[in-house]
Scaffold this active site. Structure first.
Site, PDB file in Angstrom:
ATOM      1  N   ARG A 147       0.856  -1.189   0.000  1.00  0.00           N
ATOM      2  CA  ARG A 147       0.000   0.000   0.000  1.00  0.00           C
ATOM      3  C   ARG A 147       0.891   1.237   0.000  1.00  0.00           C
ATOM      4  O   ARG A 147       1.836   1.329   0.787  1.00  0.00           O
ATOM      5  CB  ARG A 147      -0.907   0.004   1.241  1.00  0.00           C
ATOM      6  CG  ARG A 147      -2.006   1.047   1.168  1.00  0.00           C
ATOM      7  CD  ARG A 147      -2.757   1.179   2.472  1.00  0.00           C
ATOM      8  NE  ARG A 147      -1.989   1.911   3.468  1.00  0.00           N
ATOM      9  CZ  ARG A 147      -2.481   2.409   4.605  1.00  0.00           C
ATOM     10  NH1 ARG A 147      -3.750   2.223   4.898  1.00  0.00           N
ATOM     11  NH2 ARG A 147      -1.716   3.057   5.459  1.00  0.00           N
ATOM     12  N   TYR A 159      -2.601  11.442   6.171  1.00  0.00           N
ATOM     13  CA  TYR A 159      -2.923  10.107   6.670  1.00  0.00           C
ATOM     14  C   TYR A 159      -1.917   9.055   6.171  1.00  0.00           C
ATOM     15  O   TYR A 159      -1.574   9.027   4.995  1.00  0.00           O
ATOM     16  CB  TYR A 159      -4.327   9.670   6.214  1.00  0.00           C
ATOM     17  CG  TYR A 159      -4.503   8.196   6.410  1.00  0.00           C
ATOM     18  CD1 TYR A 159      -4.732   7.682   7.680  1.00  0.00           C
ATOM     19  CD2 TYR A 159      -4.317   7.311   5.361  1.00  0.00           C
ATOM     20  CE1 TYR A 159      -4.806   6.330   7.887  1.00  0.00           C
ATOM     21  CE2 TYR A 159      -4.400   5.946   5.563  1.00  0.00           C
ATOM     22  CZ  TYR A 159      -4.640   5.459   6.831  1.00  0.00           C
ATOM     23  OH  TYR A 159      -4.690   4.111   7.041  1.00  0.00           O
ATOM     24  N   ASP A 219      -5.028   4.080  -0.162  1.00  0.00           N
ATOM     25  CA  ASP A 219      -6.143   4.333   0.747  1.00  0.00           C
ATOM     26  C   ASP A 219      -6.437   5.834   0.767  1.00  0.00           C
ATOM     27  O   ASP A 219      -5.588   6.622   1.200  1.00  0.00           O
ATOM     28  CB  ASP A 219      -5.752   3.844   2.150  1.00  0.00           C
ATOM     29  CG  ASP A 219      -6.901   3.865   3.140  1.00  0.00           C
ATOM     30  OD1 ASP A 219      -7.956   4.450   2.817  1.00  0.00           O
ATOM     31  OD2 ASP A 219      -6.735   3.297   4.240  1.00  0.00           O
ATOM     32  N   HIS A 221      -8.913   7.079   2.526  1.00  0.00           N
ATOM     33  CA  HIS A 221      -9.383   7.290   3.898  1.00  0.00           C
ATOM     34  C   HIS A 221     -10.622   8.178   3.970  1.00  0.00           C
ATOM     35  O   HIS A 221     -10.709   9.064   4.834  1.00  0.00           O
ATOM     36  CB  HIS A 221      -8.244   7.850   4.777  1.00  0.00           C
ATOM     37  CG  HIS A 221      -8.085   7.081   6.054  1.00  0.00           C
ATOM     38  ND1 HIS A 221      -8.086   7.658   7.293  1.00  0.00           N
ATOM     39  CD2 HIS A 221      -7.933   5.761   6.263  1.00  0.00           C
ATOM     40  CE1 HIS A 221      -7.936   6.733   8.222  1.00  0.00           C
ATOM     41  NE2 HIS A 221      -7.839   5.565   7.627  1.00  0.00           N
ATOM     42  N   GLU A 245      -8.888   2.297  -1.988  1.00  0.00           N
ATOM     43  CA  GLU A 245      -9.613   1.959  -0.751  1.00  0.00           C
ATOM     44  C   GLU A 245     -10.304   3.185  -0.168  1.00  0.00           C
ATOM     45  O   GLU A 245      -9.725   4.281  -0.157  1.00  0.00           O
ATOM     46  CB  GLU A 245      -8.585   1.409   0.244  1.00  0.00           C
ATOM     47  CG  GLU A 245      -9.119   1.112   1.625  1.00  0.00           C
ATOM     48  CD  GLU A 245      -8.009   0.551   2.520  1.00  0.00           C
ATOM     49  OE1 GLU A 245      -6.973   0.083   1.993  1.00  0.00           O
ATOM     50  OE2 GLU A 245      -8.182   0.590   3.751  1.00  0.00           O
ATOM     51  N   GLU A 271     -13.939  -0.935   6.248  1.00  0.00           N
ATOM     52  CA  GLU A 271     -13.290  -1.158   7.541  1.00  0.00           C
ATOM     53  C   GLU A 271     -14.052  -0.519   8.704  1.00  0.00           C
ATOM     54  O   GLU A 271     -13.884  -0.934   9.842  1.00  0.00           O
ATOM     55  CB  GLU A 271     -11.834  -0.675   7.512  1.00  0.00           C
ATOM     56  CG  GLU A 271     -11.665   0.812   7.347  1.00  0.00           C
ATOM     57  CD  GLU A 271     -10.197   1.200   7.136  1.00  0.00           C
ATOM     58  OE1 GLU A 271      -9.539   0.582   6.289  1.00  0.00           O
ATOM     59  OE2 GLU A 271      -9.728   2.111   7.829  1.00  0.00           O
ATOM     60  N   ARG A 292     -14.022  -5.047   3.228  1.00  0.00           N
ATOM     61  CA  ARG A 292     -12.838  -4.772   4.033  1.00  0.00           C
ATOM     62  C   ARG A 292     -13.064  -4.889   5.538  1.00  0.00           C
ATOM     63  O   ARG A 292     -12.256  -4.402   6.317  1.00  0.00           O
ATOM     64  CB  ARG A 292     -12.385  -3.320   3.743  1.00  0.00           C
ATOM     65  CG  ARG A 292     -11.871  -3.087   2.355  1.00  0.00           C
ATOM     66  CD  ARG A 292     -10.390  -3.366   2.271  1.00  0.00           C
ATOM     67  NE  ARG A 292      -9.651  -2.499   3.179  1.00  0.00           N
ATOM     68  CZ  ARG A 292      -8.798  -2.939   4.112  1.00  0.00           C
ATOM     69  NH1 ARG A 292      -8.581  -4.224   4.280  1.00  0.00           N
ATOM     70  NH2 ARG A 292      -8.161  -2.077   4.865  1.00  0.00           N
ATOM     71  N   GLU A 348      -4.709  -7.554   4.943  1.00  0.00           N
ATOM     72  CA  GLU A 348      -3.829  -6.474   5.417  1.00  0.00           C
ATOM     73  C   GLU A 348      -3.068  -6.967   6.648  1.00  0.00           C
ATOM     74  O   GLU A 348      -3.643  -7.563   7.552  1.00  0.00           O
ATOM     75  CB  GLU A 348      -4.680  -5.241   5.788  1.00  0.00           C
ATOM     76  CG  GLU A 348      -3.863  -4.030   6.204  1.00  0.00           C
ATOM     77  CD  GLU A 348      -4.758  -2.826   6.524  1.00  0.00           C
ATOM     78  OE1 GLU A 348      -5.918  -3.032   6.936  1.00  0.00           O
ATOM     79  OE2 GLU A 348      -4.291  -1.689   6.356  1.00  0.00           O
ATOM     80  N   TRP A 411     -11.150  12.204   8.764  1.00  0.00           N
ATOM     81  CA  TRP A 411      -9.771  11.756   8.931  1.00  0.00           C
ATOM     82  C   TRP A 411      -9.568  10.399   8.289  1.00  0.00           C
ATOM     83  O   TRP A 411     -10.350   9.507   8.455  1.00  0.00           O
ATOM     84  CB  TRP A 411      -9.372  11.644  10.415  1.00  0.00           C
ATOM     85  CG  TRP A 411      -7.931  11.200  10.498  1.00  0.00           C
ATOM     86  CD1 TRP A 411      -6.821  11.932  10.177  1.00  0.00           C
ATOM     87  CD2 TRP A 411      -7.454   9.898  10.857  1.00  0.00           C
ATOM     88  NE1 TRP A 411      -5.694  11.177  10.321  1.00  0.00           N
ATOM     89  CE2 TRP A 411      -6.044   9.923  10.722  1.00  0.00           C
ATOM     90  CE3 TRP A 411      -8.073   8.712  11.265  1.00  0.00           C
ATOM     91  CZ2 TRP A 411      -5.232   8.799  10.993  1.00  0.00           C
ATOM     92  CZ3 TRP A 411      -7.286   7.608  11.530  1.00  0.00           C
ATOM     93  CH2 TRP A 411      -5.873   7.655  11.401  1.00  0.00           C
TER      94      TRP A 411
END
Ligand SMILES: [Mg+2]
Length: 411
Positions: A147, A159, A219, A221, A245, A271, A292, A348, A411
């Site tokens: 990643r 991030y 990602d 985020h 992601e 996630e 995820r 992951e 975030w």
């Protein structure tokens, strides 16, 4: 067999972990992970004050019935605190059942569908040369998929990027604690236009340096609107990402439809999801490619297995969330599922501090970028409670994020 005791153990061997330990009248114990990063003690209370009294005297073999009792019986459904608590019970009961059977958990889930579980690791750098060093470090550790996260010119912090290569590299498999937890929330800054301009240049540089074969992930985020995410997916198509992601927040599942209509970059999300209902449209309409969720935040092995079966009907694969705040207990449960299901995608895995490996002794192994759950009966993790007590809880928050005018942002 009856449950006679259930203890909630909080320890910080590098970061906070919450573990449920269930004991039966036959002396068999099971462990479950209940760690909710930055809000750990809320799950401790949920378990100690509201769930443990309901478990005492019950039959640990009734896993599905116990799950439904805790989910439906609370009346207040879903949410990360509730589902992390239920997950800990579910995994601890699977651990007990598999120990009674004398088998590793994956055997009870149908047996191995593959020899080992492919993982991806995290590479990051404030600059592109630092990022290259980080990618090389992950490859040296054996990872075969990486990643990619970088700093953005003009922004102080971003991030997934730690300040300075020394810290960035300290979070490797054998490394020191990551420094992304703080006594008060660290404030990061954000500028979407600068990010969207910068990322294609980063991936072009990485492809030029490391070639076309290496699977690369990224990602976002949850920081983009659907149309911004669509633009990013489109601009990264020449670099053949394994996935993009969390490209946009998915409270509105239809947001992913707009992204999907504009790009062939594969999409992964989930996630922060807690139940199958968060995925209903995304899976049924095939708006994503990877689900995820973590065992720990989705209510355990039982509901995650059902999600993967639902996803399989729509050619969607698994990609269980596995950052450092999933304890080795939650990670072990994930690896058993990964090995057993047919529609496995990738896992992951960021590794743990040396101290964490001492506190949580585990049968799972990491080699050549692949995990295996091991052959120990149960999930294959035992907690050294004496050592855990030597590393008490420390208050810690995840960072927050503000735009350059001070507006709070995702975030
Ligand atoms: Mg993520």
């Amino acid at each position: 067999m009856k449950i006679i005791d259930a203890q909630v153990i909080v320890t910080n061997p590098g970061r906070n972990f919450v573990t449920l330990k269930i004991t039966t009248d036959e002396g068999i114990t099971g462990l479950g992970d209940a760690t909710l990063n930055g809000r750990e003690l809320s799950v401790v209370s949920y378990l100690r004050d509201h769930v443990v009294p309901l478990l005492l005297g019950t039959d640990p073999h009734r896993i599905e019935d116990t799950w439904q009792y805790l989910y439906r019986g609370a009346y207040w459904r879903r949410g990360p605190v509730t589902m992390a608590a239920i997950a800990a019970v579910d995994v601890a009961l699977w651990d007990i059942k598999a120990k009674v059977a004398g088998l590793p958990l994956y055997q009870l889930l149908g047996g191995a569908s593959r020899d080992r579980v492919r993982t991806y690791g995290h590479a990051n750098g404030a600059t592109v040369p630092e990022l290259f060093d980080s990618v090389r470090a992950r490859l040296a550790e054996g990872y075969q998929a990486v990643r990619i996260q970088t700093g953005v010119p003009g922004l102080k912090t971003v991030y997934g990027v730690h300040q300075g290569t020394a810290i960035a590299e300290a979070d490797g498999v054998a490394g020191a604690p990551r420094l992304d937890q703080h006594a008060t929330p660290l404030v990061e800054d954000w500028d979407t236009r600068a990010y969207l301009r910068h990322m294609p240049t980063v991936f072009e540089a990485v492809r030029n340096e490391f070639g076309p074969e290496l699977p690369l992930l990224h990602d976002a985020h949850h920081r983009l609107t659907p149309i911004e995410a669509a633009r990013l997916g489109k601009s990264l198509e020449p670099y053949d990402l394994f996935w993009l992601e969390d490209c946009t927040p998915a409270e509105n599942q239809d947001g992913l439809r707009l992204v999907r209509e504009h790009t062939t970059t594969p999409l992964a999300i989930g996630e922060v999801f807690n139940t199958v209902f968060d995925y209903q449209t995304l899976v049924a309409d095939q708006l994503i490619d990877y689900v995820r969720s973590a065992v720990t935040h989705f209510g355990g092995v039982s509901p995650l297995r059902k999600l993967f079966d639902f996803a399989a009907q729509h050619q969607i694969k698994s990609a269980i969330h596995g950052p450092e705040d999933i304890s080795p207990v939650g990670m072990a449960a994930a690896i058993h599922l990964d090995l057993a299901i047919h529609n496995f995608g990738i896992q992951e895995y960021s590794g743990y501090t040396a101290r964490t490996h001492e506190v949580f002794q585990h049968a799972f192994t990491f080699e050549d970028g692949h995990l295996h759950p091991g052959e120990a009966p149960g999930i294959g993790v035992e907690l050294d409670e004496e050592m855990a007590a030597g590393h008490p809880y420390e208050q810690a928050y995840l960072p927050v994020n503000r735009l350059q005018d001070g507006t709070i942002h995702d975030w």
